[in-house]
Structure formats: structure tokens, C-alpha cells
Design a protein around this motif. Structure first.
Motif, PDB file in Angstrom:
ATOM      1  N   UNK A  53     -12.085 -62.850  19.533  1.00 54.43           N
ATOM      2  CA  UNK A  53     -12.159 -62.857  18.247  1.00 54.43           C
ATOM      3  C   UNK A  53     -13.140 -62.565  17.559  1.00 54.43           C
ATOM      4  N   UNK A  54     -13.364 -61.095  18.402  1.00 52.09           N
ATOM      5  CA  UNK A  54     -14.448 -59.842  17.918  1.00 52.09           C
ATOM      6  C   UNK A  54     -13.796 -58.792  17.148  1.00 52.09           C
ATOM      7  N   UNK A  55     -14.536 -58.611  16.156  1.00 56.29           N
ATOM      8  CA  UNK A  55     -14.348 -57.467  15.186  1.00 56.29           C
ATOM      9  C   UNK A  55     -15.327 -56.502  15.405  1.00 56.29           C
ATOM     10  N   UNK A  56     -15.183 -55.454  16.166  1.00 59.37           N
ATOM     11  CA  UNK A  56     -15.245 -54.148  16.359  1.00 59.37           C
ATOM     12  C   UNK A  56     -15.024 -53.009  15.640  1.00 59.37           C
ATOM     13  N   UNK A  57     -15.676 -52.503  15.411  1.00 57.79           N
ATOM     14  CA  UNK A  57     -15.414 -51.093  14.333  1.00 57.79           C
ATOM     15  C   UNK A  57     -15.904 -50.110  14.924  1.00 57.79           C
ATOM     16  N   UNK A  58     -14.819 -49.294  15.318  1.00 55.41           N
ATOM     17  CA  UNK A  58     -14.806 -48.285  15.938  1.00 55.41           C
ATOM     18  C   UNK A  58     -14.070 -46.814  15.046  1.00 55.41           C
ATOM     19  N   UNK A  59     -15.006 -46.071  15.124  1.00 49.74           N
ATOM     20  CA  UNK A  59     -14.850 -44.097  14.449  1.00 49.74           C
ATOM     21  C   UNK A  59     -14.473 -43.514  15.018  1.00 49.74           C
ATOM     22  N   UNK A  60     -13.869 -42.445  14.614  1.00 52.14           N
ATOM     23  CA  UNK A  60     -14.850 -41.165  14.966  1.00 52.14           C
ATOM     24  C   UNK A  60     -13.102 -40.683  14.590  1.00 52.14           C
ATOM     25  N   UNK A  61     -13.058 -38.898  15.060  1.00 52.73           N
ATOM     26  CA  UNK A  61     -11.932 -38.400  14.782  1.00 52.73           C
ATOM     27  C   UNK A  61     -11.581 -38.077  16.035  1.00 52.73           C
ATOM     28  N   UNK A  62     -12.119 -38.159  16.725  1.00 55.73           N
ATOM     29  CA  UNK A  62     -11.737 -37.062  18.250  1.00 55.73           C
ATOM     30  C   UNK A  62     -11.362 -38.405  19.509  1.00 55.73           C
ATOM     31  N   UNK A  63     -10.975 -38.138  20.376  1.00 47.31           N
ATOM     32  CA  UNK A  63     -10.331 -39.214  21.098  1.00 47.31           C
ATOM     33  C   UNK A  63     -12.459 -39.455  21.900  1.00 47.31           C
ATOM     34  N   UNK A  64     -13.263 -38.485  22.525  1.00 47.40           N
ATOM     35  CA  UNK A  64     -14.499 -38.818  22.583  1.00 47.40           C
ATOM     36  C   UNK A  64     -15.233 -39.462  21.308  1.00 47.40           C
ATOM     37  N   UNK A  65     -15.370 -39.246  20.269  1.00 51.43           N
ATOM     38  CA  UNK A  65     -15.934 -39.797  19.130  1.00 51.43           C
ATOM     39  C   UNK A  65     -15.621 -41.356  19.342  1.00 51.43           C
ATOM     40  N   UNK A  66     -14.015 -41.635  19.032  1.00 48.83           N
ATOM     41  CA  UNK A  66     -13.426 -42.924  19.662  1.00 48.83           C
ATOM     42  C   UNK A  66     -14.516 -43.642  20.498  1.00 48.83           C
ATOM     43  N   UNK A  67     -14.229 -43.349  21.576  1.00 46.20           N
ATOM     44  CA  UNK A  67     -14.807 -44.120  22.984  1.00 46.20           C
ATOM     45  C   UNK A  67     -15.933 -44.201  22.880  1.00 46.20           C
ATOM     46  N   UNK A  68     -16.568 -43.274  22.129  1.00 47.14           N
ATOM     47  CA  UNK A  68     -18.074 -43.934  22.637  1.00 47.14           C
ATOM     48  C   UNK A  68     -18.381 -44.260  21.145  1.00 47.14           C
ATOM     49  N   UNK A  69     -17.571 -44.896  20.139  1.00 45.88           N
ATOM     50  CA  UNK A  69     -17.964 -45.681  19.511  1.00 45.88           C
ATOM     51  C   UNK A  69     -17.650 -47.222  20.009  1.00 45.88           C
ATOM     52  N   UNK A  70     -16.352 -47.336  20.535  1.00 46.91           N
ATOM     53  CA  UNK A  70     -15.759 -48.089  21.250  1.00 46.91           C
ATOM     54  C   UNK A  70     -16.857 -48.490  22.431  1.00 46.91           C
ATOM     55  N   UNK A  71     -17.502 -47.603  22.969  1.00 45.94           N
ATOM     56  CA  UNK A  71     -18.227 -48.145  23.691  1.00 45.94           C
ATOM     57  C   UNK A  71     -19.775 -49.124  23.603  1.00 45.94           C
TER      58      UNK A  71
END
Length: 60
Positions: A30-48
Motif C-alpha cells: 500500500x505504498x504509492x511511489x511516483x517514479x519518473x524518467x525518460x531513460x532506464x537510468x532516470x527511472x532506476x534513480x527515481x525508483x531508488x
């Protein structure tokens, strides 16, 4: 890569794996995480960042 070692996720791209992980966090914890990015690297950094902000890193 981590996503290739996750059971049942080895055929997903990194971007698809990140989307799956965000969905799992939402459904199972029940965690709403907002992950953004146009590249895999950007999305991975945003996920962390999102995992740290949500305290999910400590829970796991």
C-alpha cells in the motif's frame, strides 16, 4: 542485473521491471511511489529515491 534475477521477471526490460516493482509496492505494501524518467537510468534513480522516501528500503 537485478530484474533478470527476480523470479518471473527475466524477460522484462528494466523499464518494465521498474513499472512492475512500483505496482507490487502499491498492491502488496500500500505504498504509492511516483517514479519518473525518460531513460532506464532516470527511472532506476527515481525508483531508488522513491523507495527511500517511502521507507520501503528499511522494510525489505
Amino acid at each position: 542485473m537485478v530484474h533478470e534475477k527476480a523470479v518471473g521477471q527475466e524477460n522484462r526490460s528494466l523499464s518494465e521491471y521498474i513499472d512492475w516493482a512500483v505496482d507490487q509496492a502499491r498492491r502488496m505494501n500500500e505504498i504509492d511511489m511516483q517514479v519518473e524518467g525518460d531513460t532506464d537510468d532516470e527511472k532506476a534513480k527515481s525508483l531508488v529515491r522513491a523507495m527511500l522516501e517511502a521507507g520501503l528500503a528499511e522494510r525489505l
